[in-house]
Design an enzyme around this catalytic site. Sequence first.
Site, mmCIF file in Angstrom:
data_model
loop_
_atom_site.group_PDB
_atom_site.id
_atom_site.type_symbol
_atom_site.label_atom_id
_atom_site.label_comp_id
_atom_site.label_asym_id
_atom_site.label_seq_id
_atom_site.Cartn_x
_atom_site.Cartn_y
_atom_site.Cartn_z
ATOM 1 N NE ARG A 46 4.567 -25.942 -38.770
ATOM 2 C CZ ARG A 46 3.874 -25.111 -39.524
ATOM 3 N NH1 ARG A 46 4.332 -24.747 -40.724
ATOM 4 N NH2 ARG A 46 2.730 -24.600 -39.149
ATOM 5 N N GLY A 47 2.395 -28.654 -39.993
ATOM 6 C CA GLY A 47 1.215 -28.124 -40.658
ATOM 7 C C GLY A 47 0.455 -29.308 -41.241
ATOM 8 C CB ALA A 48 -3.035 -30.450 -40.744
ATOM 9 N NE ARG A 80 3.366 -33.551 -34.304
ATOM 10 C CZ ARG A 80 3.385 -32.247 -34.597
ATOM 11 N NH1 ARG A 80 4.000 -31.801 -35.665
ATOM 12 N NH2 ARG A 80 2.769 -31.384 -33.810
ATOM 13 C CD GLN A 178 4.762 -23.875 -34.204
ATOM 14 O OE1 GLN A 178 4.681 -23.062 -33.266
ATOM 15 N NE2 GLN A 178 4.568 -25.159 -34.034
ATOM 16 C CG ASP A 219 -3.051 -29.218 -36.531
ATOM 17 O OD1 ASP A 219 -3.169 -28.039 -36.159
ATOM 18 O OD2 ASP A 219 -2.016 -29.670 -37.059
ATOM 19 C CG ASN A 229 -4.902 -24.435 -35.332
ATOM 20 O OD1 ASN A 229 -4.286 -25.090 -36.167
ATOM 21 N ND2 ASN A 229 -4.732 -23.128 -35.198
ATOM 22 C CE LYS A 230 1.258 -26.204 -33.027
ATOM 23 N NZ LYS A 230 1.770 -27.516 -32.499
#
Lengths: 327, 327
Positions: A46-48, A80, A178, A219, A229-230
Amino acid sequence: MHVEPIRWRGDALELLDQRLLPREVRYVALHDAHEVANAIRDMMVRGAPAIGVSAAFGVALAAQRGDDVDAAAAELRKSRPTAVNLMWALDRMLRARDAGRDLTAEAEAMFREDVESCKRIGRFGAALLGNSVTVLTHCNAGALATAGYGTALGVIRAAVEGGKRVAVFADETRPYLQGARLTAWELHEEGIDVTLITDSMSGHFFQQGKFDAVIVGADRIAANGDAANKIGTYTVAVLANAHGVPFYVAAPLSTIDVHCPTGAQIPIEERSALEVTSINNVSIAPEGISVRHPAFDVTPSRLITAIITDRGVLRAPYEEAIREVFR
Amino acid sequence: MHVEPIRWRGDALELLDQRLLPREVRYVALHDAHEVANAIRDMMVRGAPAIGVSAAFGVALAAQRGDDVDAAAAELRKSRPTAVNLMWALDRMLRARDAGRDLTAEAEAMFREDVESCKRIGRFGAALLGNSVTVLTHCNAGALATAGYGTALGVIRAAVEGGKRVAVFADETRPYLQGARLTAWELHEEGIDVTLITDSMSGHFFQQGKFDAVIVGADRIAANGDAANKIGTYTVAVLANAHGVPFYVAAPLSTIDVHCPTGAQIPIEERSALEVTSINNVSIAPEGISVRHPAFDVTPSRLITAIITDRGVLRAPYEEAIREVFR
C-alpha cells in the site's frame, strides 16, 4: 535494517507482505499481473508510489508472459481507486508499450526514479525543518509506501542524515493501523526516535505545544492543491491549523492529478466494515452494528502550508504553482 | 434490554464487568472496599458518575463489615485520579458517617439520585436538539457510565423518548474502545440508531456536514468551565468549533470541581502503554517502542457551547454561571 518493500527478481515481483508487520517479515513472490492486482487490492502493498511501481512490474510480468497487456493494465487499474500514482504508472507503461520499449526496463526505471524522487523530496523537505524538532506524521508515507526511502518519512530521513535532531510522533492510524504497524516499525528499525500515540491523542499534544510540524503523504493531489490521503489526515490538518503548526504534504509530481480540478472530484474508496469492527480477526464491536469506513479524506489546500515535491516546494496559490511546475 | 451497570444486593455490589463487553455480559460480586477499589482501578467499571456511586457502595461495605471506613475511603480515593465524582462521593459518605447516618442508605440514595439526575440532564439536553438530528458522541457517557440512563446518552434517550429522530455516530474511542465496545453496544441493545466510526473519521464527517451536534460527558469540570474528559474529546471539540457545530458537555453538578480554578489544575492520568500497543492481548505495534497514553484531555470552555447539568443548561461566561448554580 534497510526497509525494502519491493524486490524485483527479473521474472517475479517480491512484495513484503505489509499485512503481517510488525509481527513477521515475509516476502511473497508474484508471477503475473493478476497476482499483483490482488496484492494491491488486499493491501499486501500500500502507499500511492509503492502501488504505482508494483503495478508497473505487474504490466512487465504480463508482457514477459505474453499475456494481454491491456487487460492486465485494466485489472490493475481497478485494484485501488484513490491513488492516482497507480493510473499514472499504468498510463506510462502503456505509452512505453505503444512506443515499442522494453516493459521490464521501463518498470525498473520507474523503481529507480521513485527512490531518487523520494530523496529529492527528502532534501527539499529537510530544509523546512529546524535543527531540533518534533514532527507528527499520520499513516505511513515511508520506505514501505514507496520503492524505498519514503515521502513524508523521506523528509525525516533526510533531516536525520543531515544531522538534525528529529523526534517523530506516529499516530496509529485506525482502522488499518499503518502508523502503529508500519511507521513505528520502519523508524524503530532504523533507529529514528519514534513515539506511538492513538489518533485520539494528537489534539492533546498539539494543545501542549509538542509539535513543530506535521508531515504526511498523499494519494492524490488535485490541480488546486486539495490532497486526498489516509482517513484522519483532514482531522490532523484542522488541528495543525488551529494551533499554528505548519502542515506539509510530501509527494512526487506523479501524485498530482492535473485533470482533477478540486478535491471534490477525487473518488473516496469505502472499505470493508470488518476492518473497523475487528483487529487481527478479533471482534471489538457488537454484532450487526452499522459502520462507515471511508478509507481516505480530502484536506483542502487552504490548510496545507506547503506541498513538498520532487521538483521543489509548492506554496499557495497552488493552482498557479502546480500549473507552473507541470509547464 | 435495560442496561444496568451497577446492582446493589444489600450486602454485595455487583458490577457489570465492562472489560468483557460486548462479547460477554457478566456481573462480578464485590464484598469489600478493597475489591471495589481494584474494580475501579482496573476499569471493570468506568465513567465518572458510575465510579462515584460504586465507591459509595464500597464505603458502605466497609461500614457493614466493621472495616476502617477512613482507610477504605482513602484507598478508593486513589483508584482513579481524574474523575472528581469519586472525590465528591467519598466526601459525602464521610460526612454522612460523621453525622451518624446509615451508610448503606446513603449509598442507595446516591444511586437513586444519580439516575434522577441523569433523567433531568436528559430533559434539559433534549430541548437543545432539533426534531431530526445526527449526533456525534465520544467515549461512553451512557447508562454504563452512571447508575443508569447516562449523561450524554441520557440526552439521546430523552430525545428519542420525546419522539425526536436521533441518529448517533459513536467514535470507537481508542485506546480503550469505549465507543465501539460500550456506546455502540448500549445503543444497539436499546434499538437506538447508531453508526460506529474510528476516531480518525469524525473530521471527514464534520467536513461532509453530517453532524448537527456533539454531546460528550465529563470527568471533571473546572470552575471556569474547562472540561476534562476521555482522551480525544479535545480533538472533537476543535473539529466542532471549526465546522460551526454545537459542542455540548453533559454532566451532573457533582462533576464540577469548584475548587479547581481552570483545566490546567486537573490531574491527567497516564495509563499503561499496553492499552495502546495491544488489543484483546494481541500486540499491534513493534516491541520496545516508545508510547504515550494520557487517558484524558482538557477542552477549554471557549470550545463548549453549553454544559448540560441536572440543574439546567449553563452557558458562557461559565465562571459566573457555575458560581450562580452553586449558590
